[in-house]
Write a protein that holds these residues in place. Structure first.
Motif, mmCIF file in Angstrom:
data_model
loop_
_atom_site.group_PDB
_atom_site.id
_atom_site.type_symbol
_atom_site.label_atom_id
_atom_site.label_comp_id
_atom_site.label_asym_id
_atom_site.label_seq_id
_atom_site.Cartn_x
_atom_site.Cartn_y
_atom_site.Cartn_z
ATOM 1 N N ARG A 167 -11.161 -4.435 -4.173
ATOM 2 C CA ARG A 167 -11.030 -5.853 -4.494
ATOM 3 C C ARG A 167 -10.996 -6.678 -3.208
ATOM 4 N NH1 ARG A 167 -6.002 -8.266 -6.164
ATOM 5 N NH2 ARG A 167 -5.204 -6.129 -6.253
ATOM 6 N N LEU A 168 -10.319 -6.158 -2.193
ATOM 7 C CA LEU A 168 -10.260 -6.868 -0.916
ATOM 8 C C LEU A 168 -11.633 -6.914 -0.253
ATOM 9 C CD1 LEU A 168 -8.792 -8.255 1.348
ATOM 10 C CD2 LEU A 168 -7.957 -6.025 2.122
ATOM 11 N N SER A 169 -12.377 -5.825 -0.322
ATOM 12 C CA SER A 169 -13.726 -5.823 0.255
ATOM 13 C C SER A 169 -14.601 -6.883 -0.396
ATOM 14 C CB SER A 169 -14.368 -4.443 0.098
ATOM 15 O OG SER A 169 -13.731 -3.484 0.915
ATOM 16 N N ARG A 170 -14.500 -7.022 -1.714
ATOM 17 C CA ARG A 170 -15.293 -8.039 -2.412
ATOM 18 C C ARG A 170 -14.885 -9.443 -1.965
ATOM 19 N NH1 ARG A 170 -14.516 -4.370 -6.732
ATOM 20 N NH2 ARG A 170 -12.778 -5.599 -7.546
ATOM 21 N N ASP B 123 -5.830 8.320 4.147
ATOM 22 C CA ASP B 123 -7.252 8.560 4.410
ATOM 23 C C ASP B 123 -8.116 7.480 3.776
ATOM 24 O OD1 ASP B 123 -6.700 10.851 5.863
ATOM 25 O OD2 ASP B 123 -6.916 12.184 4.137
ATOM 26 N N THR B 124 -7.694 7.023 2.595
ATOM 27 C CA THR B 124 -8.441 5.966 1.915
ATOM 28 C C THR B 124 -8.454 4.697 2.749
ATOM 29 O OG1 THR B 124 -7.883 6.862 -0.267
ATOM 30 C CG2 THR B 124 -8.555 4.551 -0.182
ATOM 31 N N PHE B 125 -7.291 4.327 3.285
ATOM 32 C CA PHE B 125 -7.244 3.115 4.100
ATOM 33 C C PHE B 125 -8.000 3.305 5.409
ATOM 34 C CE2 PHE B 125 -5.755 0.054 7.121
ATOM 35 C CZ PHE B 125 -5.716 -1.121 6.378
ATOM 36 N N ASP C 43 -7.274 -1.662 -4.963
ATOM 37 C CA ASP C 43 -6.912 -2.877 -4.241
ATOM 38 C C ASP C 43 -7.835 -3.100 -3.048
ATOM 39 O OD1 ASP C 43 -4.857 -3.530 -5.955
ATOM 40 O OD2 ASP C 43 -3.286 -2.641 -4.720
ATOM 41 N N LEU C 44 -8.183 -2.035 -2.346
ATOM 42 C CA LEU C 44 -9.070 -2.178 -1.194
ATOM 43 C C LEU C 44 -10.484 -2.560 -1.617
ATOM 44 C CD1 LEU C 44 -7.839 0.805 1.003
ATOM 45 C CD2 LEU C 44 -7.509 -1.639 1.446
ATOM 46 N N PHE D 39 0.836 -1.191 0.000
ATOM 47 C CA PHE D 39 0.000 0.000 0.000
ATOM 48 C C PHE D 39 0.881 1.255 0.000
ATOM 49 C CE2 PHE D 39 -3.186 -2.843 2.270
ATOM 50 C CZ PHE D 39 -3.997 -2.972 1.166
ATOM 51 N N GLY D 40 0.454 2.236 -0.782
ATOM 52 C CA GLY D 40 1.165 3.506 -0.860
ATOM 53 C C GLY D 40 2.320 3.531 -1.846
ATOM 54 N N LYS D 41 2.517 2.487 -2.606
ATOM 55 C CA LYS D 41 3.655 2.461 -3.528
ATOM 56 C C LYS D 41 3.568 3.568 -4.570
ATOM 57 C CE LYS D 41 6.361 -0.600 -6.495
ATOM 58 N NZ LYS D 41 6.522 -2.001 -7.009
ATOM 59 N N GLY D 42 2.354 3.806 -5.087
ATOM 60 C CA GLY D 42 2.195 4.870 -6.071
ATOM 61 C C GLY D 42 2.579 6.222 -5.500
ATOM 62 N N SER D 43 2.234 6.476 -4.238
ATOM 63 C CA SER D 43 2.584 7.745 -3.594
ATOM 64 C C SER D 43 4.087 7.906 -3.485
ATOM 65 C CB SER D 43 1.945 7.824 -2.207
ATOM 66 O OG SER D 43 0.534 7.846 -2.297
ATOM 67 N N VAL D 44 4.787 6.817 -3.181
ATOM 68 C CA VAL D 44 6.247 6.870 -3.096
ATOM 69 C C VAL D 44 6.834 7.276 -4.439
ATOM 70 C CG1 VAL D 44 8.335 5.497 -2.730
ATOM 71 C CG2 VAL D 44 6.353 5.171 -1.236
ATOM 72 N N PHE D 45 6.333 6.689 -5.515
ATOM 73 C CA PHE D 45 6.848 7.016 -6.846
ATOM 74 C C PHE D 45 6.524 8.458 -7.227
ATOM 75 C CE2 PHE D 45 7.931 2.906 -9.199
ATOM 76 C CZ PHE D 45 8.325 2.270 -8.037
#
Length: 220
Positions: A60-63, A92-94, A57-58, A36-42
Motif C-alpha cells: 500500500r505504501l509503494s502505491r 526480510d520483507t522490509f 502495508d508495504l 511494523f512487526g506487530k503480528g510477529s510479536v503476537f
C-alpha cells in the motif's frame, strides 16, 4: 473520492484514503504508526495471528509513493511495534522493500514503541528523537503544540463512530485542531482510540476508498 485537499499553515495537504498525507510543496509523503512487526510479536506470544500484514502495508505504501511521486517519506513514530527478534520474517520483507526504494529518503521521529528498538544500518533510516522542525510544520510522534509551527503527529490512532439510523461504523480519521493535526494509524493491524474533538476541529473519516469530511466536532 480517494483523496481530499486540506489547507493548513499556508500549505496545501492531500489526505489520502490509504491513510497517508501528501505535502506537495516538499514532495513528501507522511504517515504515522505503522507498527511494523506487530503480528510477529503476537505470534511469539502464542496467538494465531495470520502473517502478511507488513507485506500488505508495504504494498500500500509503494502505491502511495508511486501515485504521489514523493521522493521523501516521513514516519511520525511507532515505526516498530516492539524490538524485533532476529528471525522474524517481516525483517526480510522490509529489507527487500527498502532495496526497491533505495533512492527514497526516510525520516522517522521516534515513538514510544521505538525507544528500545534498533534496525539494520543498511535500511538507511534517519532516526530522530523529539520534534523535527520543518517550517511551517513540526513533525513529532505525540500530539501537542509547538511554538512557531503547526504540529503533525500520530500516537493517538484516532477513530470516530459514525451513525446512520441503526447502523454504526468506526472509522479512522485525520484530525486537525488549531495547533496540531493527528494522522490515523497507517498499520492495518492496529487498534483505534475514539476521540472527542472540540468545536472548530476539522475531521476527515477514512473509508476503504474514500475520504469524507464529517464536520467540525463537538463542544468540549
Amino acid at each position: 473520492m480517494n483523496q481530499r485537499r486540506f489547507d493548513v499553515a499556508g500549505q496545501r495537504l492531500i489526505l489520502r484514503a490509504d491513510r497517508t498525507l501528501h505535502w506537495p510543496r516538499a514532495n513528501t509523503l507522511l504517515l504515522a504508526d505503522p507498527h511494523f512487526g506487530k503480528g510477529s510479536v503476537f505470534r511469539r506470544q502464542g496467538l494465531g495471528i495470520p502473517a502478511g500484514a507488513t507485506r500488505d502495508d508495504l504494498d500500500r505504501l509503494s502505491r502511495a509513493l508511486a501515485e504521489t511521486g514523493s521522493q521523501r517519506l516521513v514516519i511520525l513514530g511507532d515505526f516498530l511495534h516492539a524490538p524485533p527478534a532476529g528471525d522474524e520474517a517481516w525483517l526480510d520483507t522490509f529489507a527487500a522493500w527498502r532495496r526497491r526504494h533505495a533512492a527514497l529518503d526516510i525520516l522517522v521521529t521516534r515513538g514510544n514503541h521505538d525507544r528500545l528498538a534498533s534496525v539494520p544500518d543498511n535500511w538507511a533510516l534517519d532516526w530522530r528523537r523529539g520534534t523535527v522542525l520543518e517550517p511551517p510544520f513540526a513533525f513529532r510522534h505525540e500530539p501537542g503544540p509547538v511554538e512557531g509551527a503547526y504540529a503533525l503527529a500520530g500516537h493517538w490512532h484516532p477513530v470516530v463512530q459514525l451513525r446512520r439510523g441503526s447502523e454504526r461504523l468506526r472509522a479512522p480519521v485525520f484530525w486537525f485542531g488549531a495547533e496540531c493535526g493527528v494522522l490515523p494509524a497507517f498499520g492495518r493491524f492496529t487498534g483505534g482510540h475514539p476521540v472527542k474533538p472540540r468545536l472548530g476541529n476539522q475531521l476527515f473519516a477514512v473509508g476503504p476508498e474514500t475520504i469524507m469530511h464529517i464536520g467540525i466536532g463537538q463542544r468540549a
